[in-house]
Write a protein that holds these residues in place. Structure first.
Motif, PDB file in Angstrom:
ATOM      1  N   GLY A   5       9.449   0.869  11.110  1.00 30.05           N
ATOM      2  CA  GLY A   5       9.378   0.141   9.839  1.00 30.05           C
ATOM      3  C   GLY A   5       7.967  -0.058   9.323  1.00 30.05           C
ATOM      4  O   GLY A   5       7.741  -0.769   8.336  1.00 30.05           O
ATOM      5  N   GLU A   6       6.983   0.561   9.985  1.00 35.57           N
ATOM      6  CA  GLU A   6       5.591   0.479   9.496  1.00 35.57           C
ATOM      7  C   GLU A   6       5.367   1.531   8.416  1.00 35.57           C
ATOM      8  O   GLU A   6       6.087   2.534   8.351  1.00 35.57           O
ATOM      9  CB  GLU A   6       4.613   0.745  10.651  1.00 35.57           C
ATOM     10  N   LEU A   7       4.345   1.325   7.609  1.00 40.06           N
ATOM     11  CA  LEU A   7       3.999   2.344   6.618  1.00 40.06           C
ATOM     12  C   LEU A   7       3.299   3.506   7.316  1.00 40.06           C
ATOM     13  O   LEU A   7       2.575   3.301   8.301  1.00 40.06           O
ATOM     14  CB  LEU A   7       3.049   1.767   5.555  1.00 40.06           C
ATOM     15  N   VAL A   8       3.486   4.710   6.801  1.00 40.68           N
ATOM     16  CA  VAL A   8       2.731   5.838   7.336  1.00 40.68           C
ATOM     17  C   VAL A   8       1.354   5.834   6.651  1.00 40.68           C
ATOM     18  O   VAL A   8       1.189   5.215   5.597  1.00 40.68           O
ATOM     19  CB  VAL A   8       3.478   7.182   7.155  1.00 40.68           C
ATOM     20  N   PRO A   9       0.344   6.510   7.234  1.00 41.15           N
ATOM     21  CA  PRO A   9      -1.005   6.427   6.664  1.00 41.15           C
ATOM     22  C   PRO A   9      -1.062   6.876   5.197  1.00 41.15           C
ATOM     23  O   PRO A   9      -0.384   7.835   4.799  1.00 41.15           O
ATOM     24  CB  PRO A   9      -1.823   7.365   7.560  1.00 41.15           C
ATOM     25  N   ASP A  10      -1.899   6.174   4.439  1.00 40.98           N
ATOM     26  CA  ASP A  10      -2.022   6.463   2.999  1.00 40.98           C
ATOM     27  C   ASP A  10      -2.337   7.928   2.719  1.00 40.98           C
ATOM     28  O   ASP A  10      -1.783   8.527   1.805  1.00 40.98           O
ATOM     29  CB  ASP A  10      -3.153   5.612   2.391  1.00 40.98           C
ATOM     30  N   ASP A  11      -3.274   8.509   3.506  1.00 45.24           N
ATOM     31  CA  ASP A  11      -3.687   9.881   3.164  1.00 45.24           C
ATOM     32  C   ASP A  11      -2.513  10.855   3.199  1.00 45.24           C
ATOM     33  O   ASP A  11      -2.443  11.790   2.400  1.00 45.24           O
ATOM     34  CB  ASP A  11      -4.851  10.359   4.059  1.00 45.24           C
ATOM     35  N   ILE A  12      -1.551  10.605   4.084  1.00 46.75           N
ATOM     36  CA  ILE A  12      -0.391  11.515   4.191  1.00 46.75           C
ATOM     37  C   ILE A  12       0.475  11.430   2.928  1.00 46.75           C
ATOM     38  O   ILE A  12       0.778  12.445   2.290  1.00 46.75           O
ATOM     39  CB  ILE A  12       0.456  11.177   5.449  1.00 46.75           C
ATOM     40  N   VAL A  13       0.858  10.204   2.546  1.00 48.84           N
ATOM     41  CA  VAL A  13       1.763  10.090   1.377  1.00 48.84           C
ATOM     42  C   VAL A  13       1.034  10.435   0.077  1.00 48.84           C
ATOM     43  O   VAL A  13       1.606  11.032  -0.832  1.00 48.84           O
ATOM     44  CB  VAL A  13       2.403   8.685   1.255  1.00 48.84           C
ATOM     45  N   ILE A  42      10.849  -5.698   5.869  1.00 52.94           N
ATOM     46  CA  ILE A  42      10.721  -6.760   4.852  1.00 52.94           C
ATOM     47  C   ILE A  42       9.330  -7.419   4.947  1.00 52.94           C
ATOM     48  O   ILE A  42       8.684  -7.674   3.932  1.00 52.94           O
ATOM     49  CB  ILE A  42      11.852  -7.802   4.993  1.00 52.94           C
ATOM     50  N   GLU A  43       8.861  -7.645   6.185  1.00 49.98           N
ATOM     51  CA  GLU A  43       7.522  -8.244   6.347  1.00 49.98           C
ATOM     52  C   GLU A  43       6.446  -7.323   5.786  1.00 49.98           C
ATOM     53  O   GLU A  43       5.515  -7.759   5.107  1.00 49.98           O
ATOM     54  CB  GLU A  43       7.227  -8.540   7.836  1.00 49.98           C
ATOM     55  N   VAL A  44       6.587  -6.018   6.057  1.00 46.99           N
ATOM     56  CA  VAL A  44       5.613  -5.041   5.540  1.00 46.99           C
ATOM     57  C   VAL A  44       5.674  -5.032   4.011  1.00 46.99           C
ATOM     58  O   VAL A  44       4.637  -4.987   3.327  1.00 46.99           O
ATOM     59  CB  VAL A  44       5.898  -3.626   6.125  1.00 46.99           C
ATOM     60  N   PHE A  45       6.876  -5.132   3.467  1.00 44.50           N
ATOM     61  CA  PHE A  45       7.020  -5.190   2.009  1.00 44.50           C
ATOM     62  C   PHE A  45       6.252  -6.401   1.457  1.00 44.50           C
ATOM     63  O   PHE A  45       5.488  -6.280   0.499  1.00 44.50           O
ATOM     64  CB  PHE A  45       8.514  -5.276   1.618  1.00 44.50           C
ATOM     65  N   LYS A  46       6.463  -7.581   2.087  1.00 45.17           N
ATOM     66  CA  LYS A  46       5.831  -8.798   1.562  1.00 45.17           C
ATOM     67  C   LYS A  46       4.311  -8.695   1.623  1.00 45.17           C
ATOM     68  O   LYS A  46       3.612  -9.061   0.681  1.00 45.17           O
ATOM     69  CB  LYS A  46       6.273 -10.019   2.380  1.00 45.17           C
TER      70      LYS A  46
END
Ligand code: AP5
Length: 191
Positions: free
Chosen positions: A58-66, A150-154
């Motif tokens: 549920g973590e975000l993947v690194p910005d450079d990838i997306v 949800i926590e990552v979203f907030k």
């Protein structure tokens, strides 16, 4: 041609509404989640291997990838209606999206934010998990991972609402209505 962002927590209906915009209004859906999942399902993809554990927790993947994925797609679809589903996820991604659109002389028309009780998200994700065959179930569709999503979203995604408010392009909609009612609100905003 319209360029819109759908913003909201996991399970709020971004994918469902994006698909309606594709079917009925001639939009191209750019879903970073779908694009990343298709990398994971390709056993030869190094990118898939790199992002699998992050997505499953549920973590975000690194910005450079997306960012790399999205910038290429923007270039390819610049002359079409685009709905960004699940991108941007943080302020850095929001700013990069603005500049990559600027580079091709276009700008974002609308950012549409789904307001929804977090409790409802749990029900929706449980329903989706129960209705999906085991082999196709999303690994992040379980109660524990949903809480982290949800926590990552907030912490990461919600601040983007203020960014788009300052730009005067945010619209807030009630994501707790029936699917067709949410769609009607969206079409009213974008037409
Ligand atoms: P992503 O694939 O984007 O998932 P998400 O944001 O968690 O959202 P979901 O796909 O679960 O929900 P949705 O809002 O699309 O709702 P849906 O329409 O499916 O991201 C997954 C992961 O990929 C992230 O955690 C991260 O690791 C990574 N990632 C993705 N993008 C990234 C980025 N930009 N940067 C970094 N990492 C990134 O609906 C859910 C359910 O509810 C369905 O069963 C549906 O039928 C039902 N439903 C929908 N609308 C309604 C309604 N109005 N009434 C009743 N039921 C409804």
């Amino acid at each position: 041609m319209k360029k819109i962002v759908l913003l909201g927590p996991p399970g709020c209906g971004k994918g469902t509404q994006s698909k309606l915009l594709v079917e009925k209004d001639n939009f191209v859906q750019l879903s970073t989640g779908d694009l990343l999942r298709s990398e994971i399902s390709n056993s030869n993809s190094d990118l898939g291997k790199k992002v699998k554990d992050l997505m499953e927790s549920g973590e975000l993947v690194p910005d450079d990838i997306v960012i790399d994925i999205i910038v290429k797609k923007v270039e390819k679809h610049k002359k079409e209606n685009i709905v960004f589903d699940g991108f941007p996820r943080n302020l850095k991604q929001a700013k990069v999206l603005d500049s990559s659109l600027e580079n091709v002389s276009i700008k974002l028309d609308h950012a549409i934010f789904f307001e929804i009780d977090f409790q409802i998200l749990q029900e929706r994700i449980n329903t989706r998990a129960n209705e999906t065959k085991d082999s196709e179930k999303r690994k992040d569709d379980n109660s524990k991972t949903l809480l982290n999503r949800i926590e990552v979203f907030k912490s990461s995604t919600l601040p983007i609402v203020g960014y788009y408010e300052e730009k005067g392009i945010i619209s807030k909609i009630n994501g707790m209505q029936m699917v067709n009612e949410v769609y009607a609100e969206i079409t009213k905003i974008i037409c």
